[in-house]
Design an enzyme around this catalytic site. Structure first.
Site, PDB file in Angstrom:
ATOM      1  N   HIS A   1     -45.636  77.807  53.038  1.00 12.58           N
ATOM      2  CA  HIS A   1     -44.819  76.722  52.493  1.00 12.58           C
ATOM      3  C   HIS A   1     -45.716  75.503  52.499  1.00 12.58           C
ATOM      4  CE1 HIS A   1     -40.911  78.762  53.803  1.00 12.58           C
ATOM      5  NE2 HIS A   1     -41.847  79.438  54.444  1.00 12.58           N
TER       6      HIS A   1
ATOM      7  N   GLN B   1     -38.738  67.504  46.617  1.00  7.87           N
ATOM      8  CA  GLN B   1     -40.020  67.863  47.212  1.00  7.87           C
ATOM      9  C   GLN B   1     -41.015  68.285  46.135  1.00  7.87           C
ATOM     10  OE1 GLN B   1     -38.456  71.122  49.652  1.00  7.87           O
ATOM     11  NE2 GLN B   1     -38.966  69.927  51.473  1.00  7.87           N
TER      12      GLN B   1
ATOM     13  N   ARG C   1     -29.846  67.509  52.248  1.00  9.13           N
ATOM     14  CA  ARG C   1     -29.650  67.804  53.664  1.00  9.13           C
ATOM     15  C   ARG C   1     -28.749  66.740  54.242  1.00  9.13           C
ATOM     16  NH1 ARG C   1     -35.980  69.135  55.308  1.00  9.13           N
ATOM     17  NH2 ARG C   1     -36.186  70.845  53.827  1.00  9.13           N
TER      18      ARG C   1
ATOM     19  N   LYS D   1     -47.086  75.009  61.799  1.00 14.64           N
ATOM     20  CA  LYS D   1     -47.336  74.173  60.632  1.00 14.64           C
ATOM     21  C   LYS D   1     -48.375  73.096  60.886  1.00 14.64           C
ATOM     22  CE  LYS D   1     -43.352  71.146  61.518  1.00 14.64           C
ATOM     23  NZ  LYS D   1     -42.076  70.647  61.014  1.00 14.64           N
TER      24      LYS D   1
ATOM     25  N   ASP E   1     -42.733  70.840  46.154  1.00 14.11           N
ATOM     26  CA  ASP E   1     -42.758  72.031  46.993  1.00 14.11           C
ATOM     27  C   ASP E   1     -43.526  73.154  46.307  1.00 14.11           C
ATOM     28  OD1 ASP E   1     -42.148  73.536  49.177  1.00 14.11           O
ATOM     29  OD2 ASP E   1     -40.069  73.940  48.603  1.00 14.11           O
TER      30      ASP E   1
ATOM     31  N   HIS F   1     -44.692  77.506  47.216  1.00 12.88           N
ATOM     32  CA  HIS F   1     -44.872  78.607  48.151  1.00 12.88           C
ATOM     33  C   HIS F   1     -45.975  79.492  47.641  1.00 12.88           C
ATOM     34  CE1 HIS F   1     -40.880  77.058  49.064  1.00 12.88           C
ATOM     35  NE2 HIS F   1     -41.255  77.297  50.305  1.00 12.88           N
TER      36      HIS F   1
ATOM     37  N   CYS G   1     -37.412  77.534  49.459  1.00 14.44           N
ATOM     38  CA  CYS G   1     -38.124  78.786  49.704  1.00 14.44           C
ATOM     39  C   CYS G   1     -37.332  80.053  49.414  1.00 14.44           C
ATOM     40  CB  CYS G   1     -38.771  78.819  51.080  1.00 14.44           C
ATOM     41  SG  CYS G   1     -37.910  77.906  52.345  1.00 14.44           S
TER      42      CYS G   1
END
Length: 644
Positions: A513, A383, A365, A467, A385, A387, A336
């Site tokens: 997100h 991911q 991570r 979320k 991912d 945004h 992000c």
RNA sequence: GCCGCUUUAGCUCAGGGGUAGAGCAACCGAUUCGUAAUCGGUAGGUCGUAGGUUCAAUUCCCACAAGCGGCACCA
């Protein structure tokens, strides 16, 4: 004088308060024998409960689903008695019923091992045989605390101390043994029956708190009869065969090894599945108005400090130090902040919103060692991912669009149903209460519009916003969060994202997100288990194996394979010097969806005999027809829809 | 990270204080066969890593690592 209404609507009146057992007896000896407990105005209570006023009751017998929970809870008590009898000095704590069984947490210097199970289980069966009635009693709070402290049961004493003052302190005894318990229970230990089994031992923190002592937990399973227990144990065996770690090895999809703990080594076949899924996702995102980007792996800590991640997640971030430079870089744990940096390049207009920025973002991570699990929980993952930068007004419509996309994608991958959890503000969070009110409100409203049924997951939101979590279940019954949608008012503020509004003034965008698969690694793990390795044709890493029966047909087999390959199909040949039975077995065990068998006849007639995985019947087609048929069948679902 | 268990051939696993064994896979040979295992042969291991005890350790002890089952964690 209680009038009691039964499920069939009939009523019975009594002159004086009665127990459930007495009511059952008044109806008939059969019921008196079968009734284990009752639902009193919808609440399950002991059969010995005295009914003084008009009520509706439903008797619970072994046939009812509700009996399961009671059997399991009773089993936990019996386990605790068995353990305290065999291992004096062991303290009891709590022992609830859970899905498929029960557990009990014990405090003991020497933790239990599975070697203790035989003795404990034998003692449990003895206690069941003994058929001791469960007898409820109530006690004064202080007396109860004193009682347990005198016995050296400090955990129980602590439990009572923490019970709200209004709560009745109730106990259940079975023979000589007594436990603090809210109930309800069945009539006696004999009602449990014999369909139970101790399963595993584990450590568990007292009250689920890692700062508190570690207890020794014993898990068991319990059912209404032996048939149910056997079915459950068989199911576990079947589940084990679907385990992605096992199938990953058997099908040679990937491996993990010590030199890169928590990172996946994708083998050619596994990577083929990955790439197929990625290509599919890319098409779906492009069709839904996303723009794909790619951002750096190594980013200066200054950015993580600005975003707030450094403060909260530094211990979980991999850092890269370069000797010559006085800088600390970190491997990005998420995408992000980088996306905000792209957003901030140039002056943005409200006309560009909603801006949907997608990335197949590789993140690292440092997950706790105990959290790692096959490829489902890893330290390096990618991911799907994105945004979405939008206005507050657009949250609802973007959420609706997102949920529709997610639903369609899950269905294409074969997941017909999934659970949704709504996680609201956690204790440690950024942003004011006012901002949280608005974020949670917007998300709730969006769920209402999208028709999303969710369960509330209080206090489990991200630190920057509430979320939605989309949860899929693996073969072993473990739930995994895959998709997510998170509303974030905080990060745009921290990283100073802004756009020029219709009014000519500068405004903060909202960031959503969102991910659908979550991580490719986790999703593919679940996918492997979902299909038990038998992937549908479009996802199968090897779609067709061409297997000649005699070596005279080898040349033709190569020709057939070339024709499939030219049509974009993943095909291999098996020219090994082996019987066709052996080849069929080999490739069936590898879950290849189609085996194209060619012998002299087929070579002669320029046909192929197609054998589908697990199906004995074959269909013989001309080579051209077979190529056309399989090419059409192997088309990914989104492209199929476009074609139709 | 915490508690417990595990680690022996590519895979699945047996064994055990005197430096290892099976099945499958692999390789070689024979066989050319019609839909879930053709036969025979060969080769393959610093017994997770590093210490300790011992005349001798893969085996016993300790530490570490990874994996497994939970717990805690999961931006």
């Amino acid at each position: 004088m209680p009038a009691i209404t039964l499920p069939d609507g009939s009523q019975r009146s009594f002159d004086a308060p009665v127990t459930g057992a007495e009511v059952a007896a008044s109806i008939g000896p059969g019921l008196a024998k079968a009734a284990l407990a009752m639902k009193l105005d919808g609440k399950i209570v002991d059969l010995s409960t005295v009914i003084a006023e008009d009520a509706k009751i439903i008797f619970i017998t072994r046939r009812d689903e509700d009996a399961l929970e009671m059997i399991r809870h009773d089993c936990a008590h019996v386990l605790a008695e068995a353990v305290q009898t065999l291992f004096p000095g062991t303290q009891v704590t709590i022992g609830p019923s859970i899905e498929n069984g029960f557990y009990y947490d014990f405090a003991r210097n020497e933790p239990f091992t599975t070697a203790d199970f035989a003795a404990i289980e034998a003692k449990m069966r003895e206690i069941v045989q003994r058929n001791s009635p469960f007898i409820r009693s109530e006690q004064d709070r202080d007396a109860a605390i004193a009682f347990f402290e005198a016995k050296g049961e400090r955990f129980k004493a602590e439990l009572i101390r923490d019970l709200p003052g209004t709560e009745t302190i109730s106990f259940y005894s079975q023979g000589e043994w007594l436990d603090l318990c809210r109930g309800p229970h069945m009539r006696s230990t004999g009602d449990i029956g014999g369909a139970f089994k101790l399963m595993k031992v584990a450590g568990a923190y007292w009250r689920g708190d890692h700062t508190k002592p570690m207890l020794s937990r014993i898990y068991g399973t319990a059912w209404r009869d032996q048939k149910e227990l056997d079915a459950y144990l068989r199911m576990l065996e079947e589940a084990e065969k679907r385990d992605h770690r096992r199938i990953g090895k058997e099908m040679n999809l990937f491996h993990l090894q010590e030199e890169a703990t928590g990172s996946v080594f994708w083998h050619p076949k596994g990577w083929k599945i990955y790439r197929t899924a990625e290509a599919y996702m890319r098409r779906r995102l492009e069709a839904t108005g996303y723009q794909e980007v790619k951002t750096p792996q190594l980013v200066d800590r200054a950015l993580w400090e600005a975003s707030g991640h450094w403060e909260k997640y530094r211990e979980n971030m991999f850092q890269a130090i370069v000797e010559d430079e006085d800088k600390t870089l970190a491997l990005k744990p998420m995408n992000c902040p980088c996306h905000v940096l792209i957003f901030r390049q140039g002056l943005r207009s409200y006309r560009e919103l909603p801006m949907r920025m997608a990335e197949f973002g590789a993140c690292h991570r440092y997950e706790p060692s105990g959290a790692l699990h096959g490829i489902m929980r890893v330290r390096a993952f990618t991911q799907d991912d994105a945004h979405i930068f939008c206005t507050e007004d657009q949250i609802a419509s973007e959420t609706v669009q997102f949920v529709a996309l997610l639903d369609s994608i899950y269905k294409d991958f074969g997941f017909e149903s999934f659970r949704v959890k709504f996680s609201d503000r956690p204790e440690k969070r950024a942003g004011s209460d006012d901002v949280w009110d608005r974020a949670e409100g917007a998300l709730k409203e969006a769920c209402a519009i999208a028709g999303v049924d969710y369960e509330l997951n209080p206090g489990e939101g991200a630190f920057y916003g509430p979320k939605l979590e989309f949860v899929l279940r693996d073969a072993i019954g473990r739930d995994w969060q895959c998709g997510t949608l998170q509303v974030d008012f905080v990060l745009p503020e921290r990283l100073d994202a802004e756009y020029v509004g219709e009014d000519g003034a500068r405004h903060r965008p909202v960031m959503l997100h969102r991910a659908i698969l979550g991580s490719f690694e986790r999703f593919l793990g679940i996918l492997i288990e979902q299909y038990a390795g038998r992937f549908p044709l479009w996802l199968a890493p090897v779609q067709i194996v061409v297997a000649p029966i005699v070596s005279d047909a080898d040349g033709y087999a190569e020709e057939v394979a070339a024709a499939f390959k030219a049509a974009g199909l993943a095909v291999t040949t098996d020219l090994a010097n082996a019987k066709i039975q052996a080849k069929i077995r080999e490739h069936s065990m590898q879950h290849v969806p189609v085996i194209a068998v060619v012998g002299r006849k087929e070579a002669e007639a320029r046909t192929v005999a197609l054998r589908r995985l697990g199906v004995e019947a074959q269909e013989t087609l001309s080579l051209d027809d077979a190529v056309a048929l399989l090419a059409a069948e192997a088309m990914p679902p989104d492209l199929k829809r476009l074609r139709d």
